[in-house]
Each structure stands twice: as C-alpha cells, then as structure tokens.
Design a protein around this motif. Structure first.
Motif, PDB file in Angstrom:
ATOM      1  N   VAL A 126      14.198 -20.404  19.512  1.00  0.00           N
ATOM      2  CA  VAL A 126      15.590 -20.685  19.136  1.00  0.00           C
ATOM      3  C   VAL A 126      15.983 -22.093  19.559  1.00  0.00           C
ATOM      4  O   VAL A 126      16.642 -22.833  18.812  1.00  0.00           O
ATOM      5  CB  VAL A 126      16.532 -19.637  19.758  1.00  0.00           C
ATOM      6  N   GLU A 127      15.548 -22.500  20.754  1.00  0.00           N
ATOM      7  CA  GLU A 127      15.854 -23.855  21.245  1.00  0.00           C
ATOM      8  C   GLU A 127      15.278 -24.908  20.309  1.00  0.00           C
ATOM      9  O   GLU A 127      15.960 -25.872  19.919  1.00  0.00           O
ATOM     10  CB  GLU A 127      15.267 -24.017  22.650  1.00  0.00           C
ATOM     11  N   ARG A 128      14.023 -24.741  19.885  1.00  0.00           N
ATOM     12  CA  ARG A 128      13.400 -25.705  18.989  1.00  0.00           C
ATOM     13  C   ARG A 128      13.998 -25.622  17.584  1.00  0.00           C
ATOM     14  O   ARG A 128      14.093 -26.616  16.874  1.00  0.00           O
ATOM     15  CB  ARG A 128      11.882 -25.453  18.922  1.00  0.00           C
ATOM     16  N   ALA A 129      14.378 -24.412  17.189  1.00  0.00           N
ATOM     17  CA  ALA A 129      14.994 -24.250  15.868  1.00  0.00           C
ATOM     18  C   ALA A 129      16.314 -25.016  15.784  1.00  0.00           C
ATOM     19  O   ALA A 129      16.610 -25.655  14.769  1.00  0.00           O
ATOM     20  CB  ALA A 129      15.219 -22.770  15.577  1.00  0.00           C
ATOM     21  N   GLU A 168       6.835 -24.116  18.467  1.00  0.00           N
ATOM     22  CA  GLU A 168       7.523 -25.375  18.129  1.00  0.00           C
ATOM     23  C   GLU A 168       7.240 -25.771  16.676  1.00  0.00           C
ATOM     24  O   GLU A 168       8.150 -26.156  15.939  1.00  0.00           O
ATOM     25  CB  GLU A 168       7.061 -26.482  19.082  1.00  0.00           C
ATOM     26  N   LEU A 169       5.994 -25.660  16.256  1.00  0.00           N
ATOM     27  CA  LEU A 169       5.638 -26.011  14.884  1.00  0.00           C
ATOM     28  C   LEU A 169       6.282 -25.045  13.888  1.00  0.00           C
ATOM     29  O   LEU A 169       6.707 -25.451  12.804  1.00  0.00           O
ATOM     30  CB  LEU A 169       4.119 -25.999  14.717  1.00  0.00           C
ATOM     31  N   ALA A 170       6.353 -23.768  14.257  1.00  0.00           N
ATOM     32  CA  ALA A 170       6.995 -22.792  13.370  1.00  0.00           C
ATOM     33  C   ALA A 170       8.485 -23.065  13.246  1.00  0.00           C
ATOM     34  O   ALA A 170       9.063 -23.002  12.150  1.00  0.00           O
ATOM     35  CB  ALA A 170       6.760 -21.385  13.906  1.00  0.00           C
ATOM     36  N   ALA A 171       9.121 -23.373  14.359  1.00  0.00           N
ATOM     37  CA  ALA A 171      10.562 -23.653  14.333  1.00  0.00           C
ATOM     38  C   ALA A 171      10.877 -24.845  13.433  1.00  0.00           C
ATOM     39  O   ALA A 171      11.918 -24.876  12.760  1.00  0.00           O
ATOM     40  CB  ALA A 171      11.069 -23.905  15.752  1.00  0.00           C
ATOM     41  N   ALA A 172       9.970 -25.805  13.377  1.00  0.00           N
ATOM     42  CA  ALA A 172      10.192 -26.978  12.527  1.00  0.00           C
ATOM     43  C   ALA A 172      10.267 -26.597  11.049  1.00  0.00           C
ATOM     44  O   ALA A 172      10.894 -27.302  10.254  1.00  0.00           O
ATOM     45  CB  ALA A 172       9.080 -27.997  12.748  1.00  0.00           C
ATOM     46  N   ARG A 173       9.642 -25.495  10.679  1.00  0.00           N
ATOM     47  CA  ARG A 173       9.656 -25.062   9.278  1.00  0.00           C
ATOM     48  C   ARG A 173      10.995 -24.465   8.856  1.00  0.00           C
ATOM     49  O   ARG A 173      11.210 -24.193   7.674  1.00  0.00           O
ATOM     50  CB  ARG A 173       8.545 -24.039   9.043  1.00  0.00           C
ATOM     51  N   LEU A 174      11.888 -24.238   9.806  1.00  0.00           N
ATOM     52  CA  LEU A 174      13.187 -23.651   9.457  1.00  0.00           C
ATOM     53  C   LEU A 174      14.074 -24.636   8.703  1.00  0.00           C
ATOM     54  O   LEU A 174      15.148 -24.272   8.243  1.00  0.00           O
ATOM     55  CB  LEU A 174      13.896 -23.147  10.716  1.00  0.00           C
ATOM     56  N   ARG A 175      13.626 -25.895   8.573  1.00  0.00           N
ATOM     57  CA  ARG A 175      14.357 -26.815   7.696  1.00  0.00           C
ATOM     58  C   ARG A 175      14.361 -26.277   6.262  1.00  0.00           C
ATOM     59  O   ARG A 175      15.310 -26.474   5.515  1.00  0.00           O
ATOM     60  CB  ARG A 175      13.691 -28.192   7.688  1.00  0.00           C
ATOM     61  N   LEU A 176      13.259 -25.590   5.899  1.00  0.00           N
ATOM     62  CA  LEU A 176      13.111 -25.132   4.518  1.00  0.00           C
ATOM     63  C   LEU A 176      13.110 -23.615   4.381  1.00  0.00           C
ATOM     64  O   LEU A 176      13.470 -23.092   3.324  1.00  0.00           O
ATOM     65  CB  LEU A 176      11.784 -25.657   3.936  1.00  0.00           C
ATOM     66  N   LEU A 177      12.695 -22.912   5.416  1.00  0.00           N
ATOM     67  CA  LEU A 177      12.475 -21.473   5.305  1.00  0.00           C
ATOM     68  C   LEU A 177      13.386 -20.697   6.238  1.00  0.00           C
ATOM     69  O   LEU A 177      13.684 -21.149   7.348  1.00  0.00           O
ATOM     70  CB  LEU A 177      11.017 -21.134   5.650  1.00  0.00           C
ATOM     71  N   SER A 178      13.798 -19.519   5.807  1.00  0.00           N
ATOM     72  CA  SER A 178      14.486 -18.595   6.711  1.00  0.00           C
ATOM     73  C   SER A 178      13.448 -17.951   7.623  1.00  0.00           C
ATOM     74  O   SER A 178      12.237 -17.991   7.329  1.00  0.00           O
ATOM     75  CB  SER A 178      15.178 -17.501   5.904  1.00  0.00           C
ATOM     76  N   PRO A 179      13.859 -17.356   8.745  1.00  0.00           N
ATOM     77  CA  PRO A 179      12.873 -16.670   9.600  1.00  0.00           C
ATOM     78  C   PRO A 179      12.085 -15.615   8.833  1.00  0.00           C
ATOM     79  O   PRO A 179      10.881 -15.449   9.055  1.00  0.00           O
ATOM     80  CB  PRO A 179      13.736 -16.049  10.703  1.00  0.00           C
ATOM     81  N   GLU A 180      12.747 -14.904   7.911  1.00  0.00           N
ATOM     82  CA  GLU A 180      12.062 -13.871   7.129  1.00  0.00           C
ATOM     83  C   GLU A 180      11.001 -14.485   6.223  1.00  0.00           C
ATOM     84  O   GLU A 180       9.869 -13.975   6.130  1.00  0.00           O
ATOM     85  CB  GLU A 180      13.072 -13.084   6.294  1.00  0.00           C
ATOM     86  N   LEU A 215      20.679 -17.228  16.542  1.00  0.00           N
ATOM     87  CA  LEU A 215      20.031 -15.923  16.603  1.00  0.00           C
ATOM     88  C   LEU A 215      21.105 -14.868  16.355  1.00  0.00           C
ATOM     89  O   LEU A 215      22.070 -14.760  17.114  1.00  0.00           O
ATOM     90  CB  LEU A 215      19.381 -15.711  17.975  1.00  0.00           C
ATOM     91  N   ALA A 216      20.964 -14.107  15.276  1.00  0.00           N
ATOM     92  CA  ALA A 216      21.995 -13.165  14.861  1.00  0.00           C
ATOM     93  C   ALA A 216      21.340 -11.823  14.547  1.00  0.00           C
ATOM     94  O   ALA A 216      20.127 -11.734  14.374  1.00  0.00           O
ATOM     95  CB  ALA A 216      22.725 -13.698  13.617  1.00  0.00           C
ATOM     96  N   PRO A 217      22.141 -10.738  14.495  1.00  0.00           N
ATOM     97  CA  PRO A 217      21.562  -9.415  14.220  1.00  0.00           C
ATOM     98  C   PRO A 217      20.695  -9.384  12.973  1.00  0.00           C
ATOM     99  O   PRO A 217      19.671  -8.696  12.935  1.00  0.00           O
ATOM    100  CB  PRO A 217      22.803  -8.524  14.068  1.00  0.00           C
ATOM    101  N   GLU A 218      21.088 -10.151  11.945  1.00  0.00           N
ATOM    102  CA  GLU A 218      20.341 -10.087  10.689  1.00  0.00           C
ATOM    103  C   GLU A 218      18.992 -10.814  10.739  1.00  0.00           C
ATOM    104  O   GLU A 218      18.138 -10.609   9.871  1.00  0.00           O
ATOM    105  CB  GLU A 218      21.175 -10.646   9.529  1.00  0.00           C
ATOM    106  N   ASN A 219      18.765 -11.684  11.734  1.00  0.00           N
ATOM    107  CA  ASN A 219      17.474 -12.382  11.789  1.00  0.00           C
ATOM    108  C   ASN A 219      16.687 -12.127  13.074  1.00  0.00           C
ATOM    109  O   ASN A 219      15.570 -12.638  13.234  1.00  0.00           O
ATOM    110  CB  ASN A 219      17.651 -13.894  11.585  1.00  0.00           C
ATOM    111  N   THR A 220      17.245 -11.331  13.995  1.00  0.00           N
ATOM    112  CA  THR A 220      16.585 -11.106  15.287  1.00  0.00           C
ATOM    113  C   THR A 220      15.212 -10.472  15.126  1.00  0.00           C
ATOM    114  O   THR A 220      14.234 -10.901  15.759  1.00  0.00           O
ATOM    115  CB  THR A 220      17.464 -10.219  16.191  1.00  0.00           C
TER     116      THR A 220
END
Length: 590
Positions: free
Chosen positions: A35-38, A70-82, A47-52
């Motif tokens: 979450v910190e890196r995201a 850290e590398l995965a969190a960087a992908r949240l620019r384009l992708l949702s956690p799901e 971090l919310a109930p719908e994505n926890t």
C-alpha cells in the motif's frame, strides 16, 4: 574487538560468523509495504473493502518479497489490484518496471533472480532448474529420486541453493520449496534446457509411488499421518496426474495405466478430503483415455474411485455401473485388494437401491478380506454390511456387524471406519428409543471424523445428532447442530448438503410452532437439495417432511402457497437468517 555487519546473498562460511537470515515479509507487513508503494505510484490509492482481498492475494502470490511487492505496486498506474492479480500467473513478465536509479539487477524481478542464478556453478544451475517440477514443496528424498541420475550426489548443490536463499526450508528441514516467482524462473530455465518433458515424467513416477504409500497407510495402521502426507503433497499429486493425463491423451498406454492406478490409489484419500469432483474428473478422464479398455488392476481402481465420487454426488445408478465393472475386472484378474473394495462398494450401492445382491456382496467382501489378511477392508465391509442390515430391519445382525468392525478399527487406528461404525450404532440406539445412548455414540463418531478430517461425514453426523435432539424434544440444540452441519457442507461447497440440513432447520421451526417460517425454509431446502453436491445419507429415517406437512395443516391453503413461493426465492443466506431468528416471546393476554 572488531565487529562487522554485512548483507550477502549467501553466508560467508567463516568460523566467527553468526547468521541472521532475512525472511520474507509477514502478510500484514507485506500489505503495508504494498500500500505504501502503491500510494507513491498512485496518490489516490486506498486499501478499501472492495480491494482488500485482491491486495492480500497479490501479496501471497509474491510470497512477501519486498522487491516483488514494489514492482507490483508500480503496475497500479495502469491496473487495478484485481487485474494485477489475474496477470500474476506470469509474474516475471509483469514485474518488469523498476526505478531507473536502481541497479540494473534490481529493475526487474527476472533480472534480480537471473543475477543470482548467473553466480551459481553449473551443477547448482542444473539442480535449480530441475526442482521447478515440484509444486508445494518436497523432501530431500524426492529431490534425489527426481532430479538426480543414478549415482549422482546432489546434497552439496542443494545445500548451496538453500544457503543462497533460492530454496527455502520449513524450519525443521523436512521439506524444501521455492518461492513462487523463483519457481517460475526455474521453469523457464528448465524449458530452455529442453528438459521439461523428461523431468515432468520422472516427477509423475515418483508421486505415483508416493500415492501408493499414502494408500497403504490409510488402509493400514498409519491413517492420520498418511492423510497428512497426502495434504502436504497435493500439489505434487495433481501435477503428476496432469502430466500423465497429457501423455496418455497422446496414446501412451503406459502413462494411461499409471494414471489409472494413481486415481485408484487416491480413492479413499480423495473421499476423506471431500474432493469428489476432483476424483470424478481425473478418474473418468483416464478411463476415457484408456481406449483399449482392457481389464487391468489400474482400470478397476479408477472405476472404484469414479464410482465413489458418483455415489457421493447422488448418482447412485452411475456409481453401481462403475463399481460393477470394477468388481468384474478384479474378479477376472484375481486382484484381491480391488476385489474386496469393489465388493463392499458395489454391495452398498446395490443395497441402497433395494437389491438383495447388496448383502451378498458385502458378506462376500468380509469373507474375502479375512481370508487374504486385508484387515482394514474386512472391518470396513462389516460396517457397510451393518448399514444394509439396518435398512433391512435386521437390527441384531447390524449391531453385531458394527461391533465386530469397531473392534478391528480401534485396534488398527482406523478413524474413518470407526466413525462409520459408531454412527451406525448410534442410529440403532435411536431406533430402539435409547436417545441418551444414541447421542453419546454420535459424539464419539464425530470425534473420530474430526480426528481424520472427513468434513463430509462430520456434516452427516452433525445432522443426525440434530435429528436425535429434535426427536428428544430439544429444538434449540437441534437447530445448533443443524447450523453446524450447514457450515460443514458450506466448507465442502455442497449446496445440496446445505439443502438437506435446511430441511432439518425447517423441522425445528415447525416444532417451535412457527409454521410459516417452517414452510418457507422447507421450500428453499427443496430447491437447494436438488443441486449437485455431497450426498452421504445412509438412512431414510428422518421425520422432517412429516413434521413440515403437519406445519402446513396449521396454515390456510393461501398462506401455504404464499410461504412456499417466498421460500423458493430465498437465497441460502436468507433461509439461514430466517432459521437463526429466535422465536418471538409469547405475548401476555392478561
């Protein structure tokens, strides 16, 4: 007095060294780092109930590796956690956009692992890639059997891989495993070396042998530890089945026979673990691939497995056909083990549909098992024969069969069989009006099934306990046990089983003079009891439908029709909420 603190990919191996291994992050800390890196990547991320659940799954998939997170969190620019989670089947391709000011070997996860891999000696690299065939861990003996050729010693290389953190131990040193992303890299190297097919087959052969050892223990005197071994090896057993099935479909008769035998050896393990859909899918797939259809021990075993799965899923005619074929094959081959098991399985199936041949088959299985010294099967057949005798109202013989079976089962530590025999004795006690004795026997049966971990049989015994309490005019305790049974069936994903227990909850409502709720829950129960799922009912002696019919007489025809229509639209959760609602307190009329 000099002290040095240093980090390294491996220990320095000097006399004064004291090691402090750095473990991967615990789940909570991994989520915190992600979450910190995201937020550093995408300021508005929360971090919310719908994505926890998705975030937690991403962190598990990446084994809590800080760089991977850290590398995965960087992908949240384009992708949702799901969406990120869906792509992590190929994690090394996804985790490839690190900081440009980081060293090159830390900019992608593949580069990081590749850097460590490049520093390995050739024998270490060879062992590393071959270990990719294991799933969920393995033992040193497994590694030696699969990854080493005759006369080859791999202990030094294995120790080096552990020292370099490319292979993890479980703390006691009994099992070793690779983190998932490292295993993915190792599979790429195995494929590049052209060794995937060879070592997948070696792996399959190893775990076919393991499956036989698990079966020997479950059908012998080592039931619980053998079951635990099966649980530890589930990933490897499934991998072996998948490998053999793929080869068998390419018309490899030897692989097909190995797969049939593997399915046969897992028959009772899968049953105890409630994996009926898995058992049916694999057994029937290998039977279909067996185009020759020749009578073999492997084919008989797979038919036994398929039959038990069909029976547990409510397809008794299909089960009888499969067991009948297994019995004929085993008799033709004089295969004692399969003949004893097919005999009592087919006997039970025939007995449940009212054929007199059922009792003949179970009696024959008792005699055959005793003559060849197959003690476990002798007791199991006696217990099943007791169930059929009880259905035929021969209660004295049923009692004797159960007692004979239980004596053997307790002596050899057969918790699965003991649970069945104790449950049968409890049913007999209940039919004779000894409700206190029945309740005590049911509790002992439940303890046995809990010890072995057979959740489906726990669900059945909990329901029968509930019916006994209802018969004893204690609807509150009955409701509690019916709800426990619902939970057990829910754990098994058996909608049908939940439906059966809902009939009991409807009956409890009727006994507590809530006819409208009883009719609604019963209507919902009828819908769900028709779905595919576990069915493990050995007696028809349940008063539920009669009790609910009496509740309907209290209501007008219009109210019955309305309650039924409402009930048919209830979800399972809504029906359970209705059943959990405490009865309204009586209103004083003074």
């Amino acid at each position: 007095g000099l002290r040095i603190v240093t980090t390294s990919r491996t220990s320095l191996q000097i006399a004064a060294e004291r090691e402090y291994p750095l473990a991967t992050l615990e789940p909570a800390r991994a989520i915190e780092l992600f979450v910190e890196r995201a937020r550093a990547t995408k300021r508005e991320f929360e971090l919310a109930p719908e994505n926890t659940d998705a975030v937690a799954a991403v962190c598990r998939r990446l084994d809590g590796l800080p760089l991977a997170l850290e590398l995965a969190a960087a992908r949240l620019r384009l992708l949702s956690p799901e969406a990120l989670l869906e792509r992590l089947g190929h994690a090394l391709d996804v985790l490839s956009s690190g900081r440009r000011d980081a060293p090159g070997r830390h900019q992608t996860l593949r580069a990081t692992i590749g850097w460590s891999h490049s520093l390995l000696e050739e024998p270490e690299q060879r062992l590393f890639r071959r270990m990719a065939v294991f799933a969920g861990g393995c033992t040193v003996a497994d590694i030696e059997a699969v990854c080493a050729h005759p006369g080859e010693n791999v202990l030094d290389e294995l120790e080096s891989l552990v020292d370099k953190a490319l292979v993890q131990t479980d703390g006691q040193g009994d099992r070793l495993r690779m983190l998932q992303t490292i295993g993915e890299y190792a599979r790429e190297r195995l494929e590049a070396a052209g060794e995937t097919g060879e070592f997948a087959v070696r792996h399959a052969r190893r775990y076919a042998k393991v499956a036989r050892e698990i079966r020997d223990g479950i059908e012998g005197t080592d039931q619980i530890s053998s079951l635990e071994r099966g649980i530890a090896e589930e990933g490897n057993l499934q991998g072996a089945l998948d490998t053999l099935l793929a080869v068998a479909r390419d018309s490899d008769a030897a692989a097909c026979q190995a797969g049939l035998q593997l399915c046969g050896d897992l028959w009772l393990y899968w049953h105890i673990r409630g994996k009926n859909l898995t058992a049916r899918a694999y057994a029937e797939s290998f039977l279909e691939a067996d185009t020759a259809g020749s009578p073999t021990v492997g084919r008989a075993g797979a038919l036994i497995t398929a039959g038990l799965a069909s029976d547990m899923l409510g397809e008794i005619e299909r089960a009888n056909d499969q067991w009948g074929e297994a019995y004929v094959i085993a008799a033709e081959l004089d295969a004692d083990r399969e003949l004893c098991i097919a005999g009592f399985c087919h006997g039970l199936g025939l007995g449940l549909v009212g054929s007199d041949l059922g009792l003949a088959r179970t009696s024959e299985s008792i005699q055959k098992s005793g003559s060849v010294g197959f003690t476990w099967a002798q007791a199991f057949a006696s217990s099943l024969d007791g169930a059929l005798r009880a259905r035929a109202d021969d209660l004295d013989t049923a009692q004797r069969r159960y007692v004979e079976a239980l004596e053997i089962q307790r002596r050899i530590g057969d918790e699965e069989g003991a649970g069945m025999s104790l449950g049968g004795l409890a049913q007999l006690a209940s039919r004779r009006g000894d409700l206190a004795g029945a309740l005590e026997l049911y509790r002992q049966s439940l303890v046995a099934y809990e010890a072995i971990g057979d959740r489906a049989e726990e669900a059945r015994i909990l329901a029968e306990l509930a019916w006994t309490h209802l018969q004893n005019e204690d609807p509150a305790l009955a409701r509690r046990y019916f709800l426990d049974s619902v939970q057990a069936y829910t754990d098994l994903a058996s909608v049908r089983g939940v439906g059966l227990s809902l009939i009991g909850l409807a009956s409890a409502e009727a006994v507590e003079h809530r006819p409208e709720a009883a009719v609604q829950i019963a209507a919902a129960a009828e819908v769900y009891a028709q779905q595919e799922g576990i069915v493990n009912v050995y007696t028809d002696e349940k008063p539920g439908r009669e009790i609910i019919d009496q509740a309907r007489t209290v209501l007008s025809a219009e109210d019955v029709a309305h309650a039924t229509e409402v009930g048919r639209r209830l979800t399972i959760d809504e029906a359970l909420d209705l059943a959990r609602t405490p009865p309204a307190a009586p209103v004083s009329r003074e």
